[in-house]
Design a protein around this motif. Structure first.
Motif, PDB file in Angstrom:
ATOM      1  N   GLY A  51      -7.259   8.294  -1.650  1.00  0.00           N
ATOM      2  CA  GLY A  51      -6.688   8.334  -0.538  1.00  0.00           C
ATOM      3  C   GLY A  51      -5.554   7.198  -0.482  1.00  0.00           C
ATOM      4  O   GLY A  51      -4.479   7.406   0.305  1.00  0.00           O
ATOM      5  N   GLU A  52      -5.556   6.258  -0.994  1.00  0.00           N
ATOM      6  CA  GLU A  52      -4.693   5.125  -0.866  1.00  0.00           C
ATOM      7  C   GLU A  52      -4.560   4.440  -2.448  1.00  0.00           C
ATOM      8  O   GLU A  52      -5.479   4.312  -2.991  1.00  0.00           O
ATOM      9  CB  GLU A  52      -4.929   4.173   0.153  1.00  0.00           C
ATOM     10  CG  GLU A  52      -3.887   2.993   0.425  1.00  0.00           C
ATOM     11  CD  GLU A  52      -4.438   2.041   1.403  1.00  0.00           C
ATOM     12  OE1 GLU A  52      -3.748   2.122   2.644  1.00  0.00           O
ATOM     13  OE2 GLU A  52      -5.347   1.247   1.346  1.00  0.00           O
ATOM     14  N   VAL A  53      -3.176   3.879  -2.603  1.00  0.00           N
ATOM     15  CA  VAL A  53      -3.188   2.988  -3.704  1.00  0.00           C
ATOM     16  C   VAL A  53      -2.743   1.730  -3.261  1.00  0.00           C
ATOM     17  O   VAL A  53      -1.789   1.842  -2.479  1.00  0.00           O
ATOM     18  CB  VAL A  53      -2.061   3.794  -5.001  1.00  0.00           C
ATOM     19  CG1 VAL A  53      -2.167   2.497  -6.079  1.00  0.00           C
ATOM     20  CG2 VAL A  53      -2.695   4.977  -5.438  1.00  0.00           C
ATOM     21  N   LEU A  54      -3.076   0.352  -3.826  1.00  0.00           N
ATOM     22  CA  LEU A  54      -2.609  -0.711  -3.259  1.00  0.00           C
ATOM     23  C   LEU A  54      -2.225  -1.693  -4.667  1.00  0.00           C
ATOM     24  O   LEU A  54      -2.626  -1.179  -5.708  1.00  0.00           O
ATOM     25  CB  LEU A  54      -3.773  -1.312  -2.423  1.00  0.00           C
ATOM     26  CG  LEU A  54      -5.066  -1.745  -3.169  1.00  0.00           C
ATOM     27  CD1 LEU A  54      -4.925  -3.147  -4.003  1.00  0.00           C
ATOM     28  CD2 LEU A  54      -6.187  -1.811  -2.144  1.00  0.00           C
ATOM     29  N   LEU A  55      -1.659  -2.578  -4.409  1.00  0.00           N
ATOM     30  CA  LEU A  55      -1.374  -3.412  -5.546  1.00  0.00           C
ATOM     31  C   LEU A  55      -0.921  -4.965  -4.778  1.00  0.00           C
ATOM     32  O   LEU A  55      -0.727  -5.330  -3.627  1.00  0.00           O
ATOM     33  CB  LEU A  55      -0.062  -3.172  -6.293  1.00  0.00           C
ATOM     34  CG  LEU A  55       1.291  -2.865  -5.422  1.00  0.00           C
ATOM     35  CD1 LEU A  55       2.124  -4.287  -5.136  1.00  0.00           C
ATOM     36  CD2 LEU A  55       2.059  -1.944  -5.980  1.00  0.00           C
ATOM     37  N   TYR A  56      -1.075  -5.962  -5.564  1.00  0.00           N
ATOM     38  CA  TYR A  56      -0.940  -7.507  -5.247  1.00  0.00           C
ATOM     39  C   TYR A  56       0.492  -7.695  -5.916  1.00  0.00           C
ATOM     40  O   TYR A  56       0.590  -7.566  -7.172  1.00  0.00           O
ATOM     41  CB  TYR A  56      -2.100  -8.237  -5.589  1.00  0.00           C
ATOM     42  CG  TYR A  56      -3.412  -8.020  -4.762  1.00  0.00           C
ATOM     43  CD1 TYR A  56      -3.614  -8.558  -3.889  1.00  0.00           C
ATOM     44  CD2 TYR A  56      -4.131  -6.967  -5.502  1.00  0.00           C
ATOM     45  CE1 TYR A  56      -4.889  -8.383  -3.190  1.00  0.00           C
ATOM     46  CE2 TYR A  56      -5.320  -6.676  -4.806  1.00  0.00           C
ATOM     47  CZ  TYR A  56      -5.649  -7.447  -3.702  1.00  0.00           C
ATOM     48  OH  TYR A  56      -6.894  -6.818  -2.927  1.00  0.00           O
ATOM     49  N   VAL A  57       1.231  -8.464  -5.055  1.00  0.00           N
ATOM     50  CA  VAL A  57       2.531  -9.291  -5.490  1.00  0.00           C
ATOM     51  C   VAL A  57       3.022 -10.367  -5.036  1.00  0.00           C
ATOM     52  O   VAL A  57       2.743 -10.663  -3.824  1.00  0.00           O
ATOM     53  CB  VAL A  57       3.604  -8.168  -5.657  1.00  0.00           C
ATOM     54  CG1 VAL A  57       3.970  -7.600  -4.287  1.00  0.00           C
ATOM     55  CG2 VAL A  57       4.892  -8.287  -6.271  1.00  0.00           C
ATOM     56  N   GLU A  58       3.337 -11.384  -5.854  1.00  0.00           N
ATOM     57  CA  GLU A  58       3.900 -12.511  -5.285  1.00  0.00           C
ATOM     58  C   GLU A  58       5.022 -12.100  -4.357  1.00  0.00           C
ATOM     59  O   GLU A  58       6.014 -11.296  -4.598  1.00  0.00           O
ATOM     60  CB  GLU A  58       4.341 -13.444  -6.427  1.00  0.00           C
ATOM     61  CG  GLU A  58       3.647 -13.895  -7.555  1.00  0.00           C
ATOM     62  CD  GLU A  58       2.352 -14.980  -6.918  1.00  0.00           C
ATOM     63  OE1 GLU A  58       2.639 -15.347  -5.910  1.00  0.00           O
ATOM     64  OE2 GLU A  58       1.246 -14.975  -7.488  1.00  0.00           O
ATOM     65  N   ARG A 112       0.893  -1.279   0.127  1.00  0.00           N
ATOM     66  CA  ARG A 112      -0.179   0.016   0.132  1.00  0.00           C
ATOM     67  C   ARG A 112       0.976   1.469   0.048  1.00  0.00           C
ATOM     68  O   ARG A 112       2.044   1.271   0.663  1.00  0.00           O
ATOM     69  CB  ARG A 112      -0.929  -0.013   1.302  1.00  0.00           C
ATOM     70  CG  ARG A 112      -1.887  -0.985   1.317  1.00  0.00           C
ATOM     71  CD  ARG A 112      -2.897  -1.122   2.494  1.00  0.00           C
ATOM     72  NE  ARG A 112      -3.503  -2.241   2.701  1.00  0.00           N
ATOM     73  CZ  ARG A 112      -4.755  -2.571   2.176  1.00  0.00           C
ATOM     74  NH1 ARG A 112      -5.357  -1.433   1.489  1.00  0.00           N
ATOM     75  NH2 ARG A 112      -5.299  -3.626   2.155  1.00  0.00           N
ATOM     76  N   ARG A 113       0.250   2.386  -0.760  1.00  0.00           N
ATOM     77  CA  ARG A 113       0.863   3.493  -0.524  1.00  0.00           C
ATOM     78  C   ARG A 113      -0.078   4.738  -0.173  1.00  0.00           C
ATOM     79  O   ARG A 113      -1.128   4.732  -1.009  1.00  0.00           O
ATOM     80  CB  ARG A 113       1.501   3.730  -2.062  1.00  0.00           C
ATOM     81  CG  ARG A 113       2.281   5.077  -2.154  1.00  0.00           C
ATOM     82  CD  ARG A 113       2.764   5.307  -3.539  1.00  0.00           C
ATOM     83  NE  ARG A 113       3.968   6.189  -3.605  1.00  0.00           N
ATOM     84  CZ  ARG A 113       3.802   7.655  -3.491  1.00  0.00           C
ATOM     85  NH1 ARG A 113       2.527   7.856  -3.450  1.00  0.00           N
ATOM     86  NH2 ARG A 113       5.015   8.461  -3.585  1.00  0.00           N
TER      87      ARG A 113
END
Length: 292
Positions: A256-263, A124-125
């Protein structure tokens, strides 16, 4: 052409109700996007489902989901549903995700012979943190997806297939899957950024962004949905450039926030995202279990 028979409305409503309660208690949605798309678009005959009061089990291809509402936990409902699934899938390979690495999932997995095989991180950022400027390399142009250009869709699918050839979920995206997503409420062609070689027009990579509905906490969140780089274009820093370009696009939406999914074991990707200010907390770990 006749439309396929979808899951009964009462079954889908039950799944939605139990899932909402579980997400509110656990802080993580119990079903992923691929499962929801299957429930809403695939024939009911393609989906195995088992229902109990305040609980359910779903089987989509080889992926199993078992969800119990918080108020009904510790009554053995999860074990009962898993036993029913095990009876009809004996000898078959099954996978199951625990979104949020729930301790109850680990207990059930051990009891029914599932082993921990993958970890997927959420990073998250905070969108209030300023972003560095995007520096696009010479010979590269970045633009949004053109709804009227058949080439854009074909090129995205080709690069996606090559970039994620060994990825069990993302690599399976096909024309039908892309078409379904282009009809989802969150679809925004301007948010699918394409990097092309200015001399040849070749697609070098893409960054597909996504904006989620406002959460129960009132926060509007964006997602680094997919970043794919053509194998021949890897090693040129395009992943970082496209990621940053997509973040600028998302920040322009007032998030408000940026998220991502990563192995979790994808060290190069984790390094890129960490340099851009993304962080991972232990509670933001999704675990895949497998049997067979």
């Amino acid at each position: 052409m006749l439309e396929p028979d979808l899951l009964p409305a009462d079954v889908l409503a039950h799944v939605e109700e139990v899932s909402r309660a579980a997400e509110a208690a656990d802080g993580a949605a119990p079903l992923d996007e691929a499962t929801w798309l299957a429930l809403r678009h695939r024939p009911a005959a393609d989906i195995g489902w088992w229902r109990a009061d305040e609980a359910f089990a779903l089987l989509v291809d080889d992926e199993l989901s078992v969800v119990v509402a918080p108020a009904a936990r510790r009554r053995g409902l999860g074990s009962t549903l898993l036993a029913e699934v095990a009876e009809v899938t004996e000898g078959e390979r099954l996978t199951a995700w625990s979104h949020g690495d729930h301790p109850g999932a680990a207990v059930l997995a051990d009891r029914f012979g599932f082993a921990r095989v993958r970890e997927l991180w959420v990073m998250r950022r905070d969108a209030s943190v300023p972003l560095p400027e995007v520096v696009v390399p010479d010979g590269v142009a970045i633009s949004g997806f053109d709804e009227n250009a058949e080439r854009d869709a074909a090129d995205v699918l080709a690069v996606n297939a090559a970039a994620f050839a060994h990825h069990p979920e993302q690599g399976a995206l096909d024309a039908d899957g892309l078409a379904v997503r282009r009809h989802e409420p969150w679809w925004d062609p301007a948010g699918l950024l394409l990097a092309r070689d200015t001399a040849t027009g070749e697609l070098l990579g893409f960054h597909w962004t996504k904006v989620h509905p406002v959460g129960d906490d009132g926060v509007l969140r964006g997602e680094v949905y997919v970043v794919g780089i053509a194998p021949a274009a890897q090693g040129r820093g395009l992943g970082g450039v496209l990621t940053l370009a997509g973040l600028h696009h998302l920040h322009g939406r007032g998030l408000g926030e940026v998220l991502l999914y990563v192995e979790s074991d994808n060290a190069p990707a984790v390094a890129v995202y960490s340099r851009l200010g993304f962080a991972h907390a232990a509670a933001d770990t999704h675990v895949q279990y497998a049997r067979g």
